[in-house]
Design a protein around this motif. Structure first.
Motif, PDB file in Angstrom:
ATOM      1  N   LEU A  42       0.850  -1.180   0.000  1.00 33.39           N
ATOM      2  CA  LEU A  42       0.000   0.000   0.000  1.00 33.39           C
ATOM      3  C   LEU A  42       0.891   1.237   0.000  1.00 33.39           C
ATOM      4  CD1 LEU A  42      -2.556  -1.121   2.738  1.00 33.39           C
ATOM      5  CD2 LEU A  42      -2.821  -1.232   0.239  1.00 33.39           C
ATOM      6  N   LEU A  43       0.496   2.251  -0.762  1.00 38.91           N
ATOM      7  CA  LEU A  43       1.230   3.508  -0.825  1.00 38.91           C
ATOM      8  C   LEU A  43       0.392   4.585  -0.157  1.00 38.91           C
ATOM      9  CD1 LEU A  43       3.645   5.135  -1.934  1.00 38.91           C
ATOM     10  CD2 LEU A  43       2.259   5.542  -3.983  1.00 38.91           C
ATOM     11  N   ASP A  44       0.951   5.237   0.856  1.00 40.30           N
ATOM     12  CA  ASP A  44       0.240   6.307   1.560  1.00 40.30           C
ATOM     13  C   ASP A  44       0.190   7.533   0.638  1.00 40.30           C
ATOM     14  OD1 ASP A  44      -0.703   8.318   3.231  1.00 40.30           O
ATOM     15  OD2 ASP A  44       0.489   7.670   4.938  1.00 40.30           O
ATOM     16  N   ILE A  45      -1.009   7.913   0.223  1.00 39.76           N
ATOM     17  CA  ILE A  45      -1.181   9.058  -0.666  1.00 39.76           C
ATOM     18  C   ILE A  45      -1.918  10.199   0.034  1.00 39.76           C
ATOM     19  CG2 ILE A  45      -1.033   7.728  -2.806  1.00 39.76           C
ATOM     20  CD1 ILE A  45      -4.107   7.704  -2.882  1.00 39.76           C
ATOM     21  N   THR A  46      -1.971  10.150   1.344  1.00 36.48           N
ATOM     22  CA  THR A  46      -2.715  11.130   2.126  1.00 36.48           C
ATOM     23  C   THR A  46      -2.255  12.555   1.851  1.00 36.48           C
ATOM     24  OG1 THR A  46      -2.973   9.477   3.872  1.00 36.48           O
ATOM     25  CG2 THR A  46      -3.425  11.769   4.470  1.00 36.48           C
ATOM     26  N   GLN A  47      -0.960  12.783   1.783  1.00 40.56           N
ATOM     27  CA  GLN A  47      -0.415  14.131   1.630  1.00 40.56           C
ATOM     28  C   GLN A  47      -0.243  14.553   0.168  1.00 40.56           C
ATOM     29  OE1 GLN A  47       0.029  16.140   4.259  1.00 40.56           O
ATOM     30  NE2 GLN A  47      -0.670  14.507   5.603  1.00 40.56           N
ATOM     31  N   THR A  48      -0.583  13.691  -0.773  1.00 41.89           N
ATOM     32  CA  THR A  48      -0.421  14.005  -2.191  1.00 41.89           C
ATOM     33  C   THR A  48      -1.746  14.490  -2.763  1.00 41.89           C
ATOM     34  OG1 THR A  48       1.207  12.213  -2.332  1.00 41.89           O
ATOM     35  CG2 THR A  48       0.377  13.107  -4.402  1.00 41.89           C
ATOM     36  N   GLU A  76      -4.778  15.278  -5.182  1.00 42.90           N
ATOM     37  CA  GLU A  76      -5.294  14.447  -6.277  1.00 42.90           C
ATOM     38  C   GLU A  76      -4.744  14.866  -7.630  1.00 42.90           C
ATOM     39  OE1 GLU A  76      -9.370  13.202  -6.521  1.00 42.90           O
ATOM     40  OE2 GLU A  76      -9.622  13.563  -4.382  1.00 42.90           O
ATOM     41  N   GLU A  77      -4.590  16.159  -7.867  1.00 45.34           N
ATOM     42  CA  GLU A  77      -4.103  16.613  -9.164  1.00 45.34           C
ATOM     43  C   GLU A  77      -2.643  16.221  -9.414  1.00 45.34           C
ATOM     44  OE1 GLU A  77      -3.909  19.990  -6.197  1.00 45.34           O
ATOM     45  OE2 GLU A  77      -5.506  18.678  -6.888  1.00 45.34           O
ATOM     46  N   GLU A  78      -1.893  15.911  -8.379  1.00 45.07           N
ATOM     47  CA  GLU A  78      -0.496  15.488  -8.535  1.00 45.07           C
ATOM     48  C   GLU A  78      -0.345  13.975  -8.658  1.00 45.07           C
ATOM     49  OE1 GLU A  78       2.112  17.130  -5.594  1.00 45.07           O
ATOM     50  OE2 GLU A  78       1.232  19.126  -5.795  1.00 45.07           O
ATOM     51  N   ARG A  79      -1.368  13.219  -8.355  1.00 46.27           N
ATOM     52  CA  ARG A  79      -1.289  11.761  -8.392  1.00 46.27           C
ATOM     53  C   ARG A  79      -1.262  11.221  -9.817  1.00 46.27           C
ATOM     54  NH1 ARG A  79      -5.908  10.707  -3.874  1.00 46.27           N
ATOM     55  NH2 ARG A  79      -4.862  11.868  -2.219  1.00 46.27           N
ATOM     56  N   ALA A 119      10.966   1.607  -8.973  1.00 44.29           N
ATOM     57  CA  ALA A 119       9.822   1.005  -9.651  1.00 44.29           C
ATOM     58  C   ALA A 119       8.819   2.128  -9.911  1.00 44.29           C
ATOM     59  CB  ALA A 119       9.190  -0.074  -8.783  1.00 44.29           C
ATOM     60  N   ALA A 120       8.383   2.250 -11.159  1.00 47.05           N
ATOM     61  CA  ALA A 120       7.442   3.299 -11.533  1.00 47.05           C
ATOM     62  C   ALA A 120       6.014   2.759 -11.513  1.00 47.05           C
ATOM     63  CB  ALA A 120       7.785   3.827 -12.921  1.00 47.05           C
ATOM     64  N   TYR A 121       5.123   3.507 -10.883  1.00 48.54           N
ATOM     65  CA  TYR A 121       3.709   3.160 -10.791  1.00 48.54           C
ATOM     66  C   TYR A 121       2.866   4.380 -11.160  1.00 48.54           C
ATOM     67  CZ  TYR A 121       4.930  -1.162  -8.392  1.00 48.54           C
ATOM     68  OH  TYR A 121       5.431  -2.400  -8.096  1.00 48.54           O
ATOM     69  N   ALA A 122       1.729   4.142 -11.802  1.00 44.49           N
ATOM     70  CA  ALA A 122       0.818   5.225 -12.174  1.00 44.49           C
ATOM     71  C   ALA A 122      -0.607   4.813 -11.821  1.00 44.49           C
ATOM     72  CB  ALA A 122       0.932   5.516 -13.667  1.00 44.49           C
ATOM     73  N   PRO A 123      -1.460   5.794 -11.489  1.00 47.23           N
ATOM     74  CA  PRO A 123      -2.835   5.472 -11.142  1.00 47.23           C
ATOM     75  C   PRO A 123      -3.550   4.754 -12.280  1.00 47.23           C
ATOM     76  CG  PRO A 123      -2.360   7.773 -10.680  1.00 47.23           C
ATOM     77  CD  PRO A 123      -1.192   7.230 -11.432  1.00 47.23           C
ATOM     78  N   PRO A 140      -8.564   5.276  -8.914  1.00 45.52           N
ATOM     79  CA  PRO A 140      -7.431   5.941  -8.269  1.00 45.52           C
ATOM     80  C   PRO A 140      -6.900   5.233  -7.030  1.00 45.52           C
ATOM     81  CG  PRO A 140      -9.466   7.115  -7.818  1.00 45.52           C
ATOM     82  CD  PRO A 140      -9.800   6.033  -8.815  1.00 45.52           C
ATOM     83  N   GLY A 141      -7.590   4.199  -6.572  1.00 43.91           N
ATOM     84  CA  GLY A 141      -7.131   3.429  -5.417  1.00 43.91           C
ATOM     85  C   GLY A 141      -6.137   2.345  -5.793  1.00 43.91           C
TER      86      GLY A 141
END
Length: 88
Positions: A39-45, A47-50, A69-73, A78-79
């Motif tokens: 799981l990647l914590d995206i709390t502080q990111t 939405e427009e930057e994700r 390792a590169a990951y994209a939504p 988006p989860g």
């Protein structure tokens, strides 16, 4: 328990003694690649930057220690962040 089973449901970057997700935090599941199941914590990111995805340091990828390792939504979900490949 194998390595894949051990890592599933853990938070990327968390200490091995404190792996669990936290209440009131937002997470995306990493799908595929060397960090599959984390799981990647995206709390502080914001939405427009994700949308640009993330490049995460890992010792498990093609380039070993220091590689990324590169990951994209995933479009429409988006989860989940899908693996895009490894970079040095």
């Amino acid at each position: 328990m194998d390595e894949a089973e051990f890592m599933r449901g853990r938070v990327y970057g968390a200490d091995h003694d404190d792996p669990g997700p936290r209440a009131r935090r937002s997470y995306a599941q990493l799908i595929g690649g060397p960090l599959d199941g984390l799981l990647l914590d995206i709390t502080q990111t914001p939405e427009e930057e994700r949308g640009g995805g993330v490049s995460l340091v890992t010792e498990l990828g093609r380039y070993g220690p220091g590689g990324r390792a590169a990951y994209a939504p995933r479009p429409g979900d988006p989860g989940r962040f899908d693996w895009r490949g490894d970079t040095p």
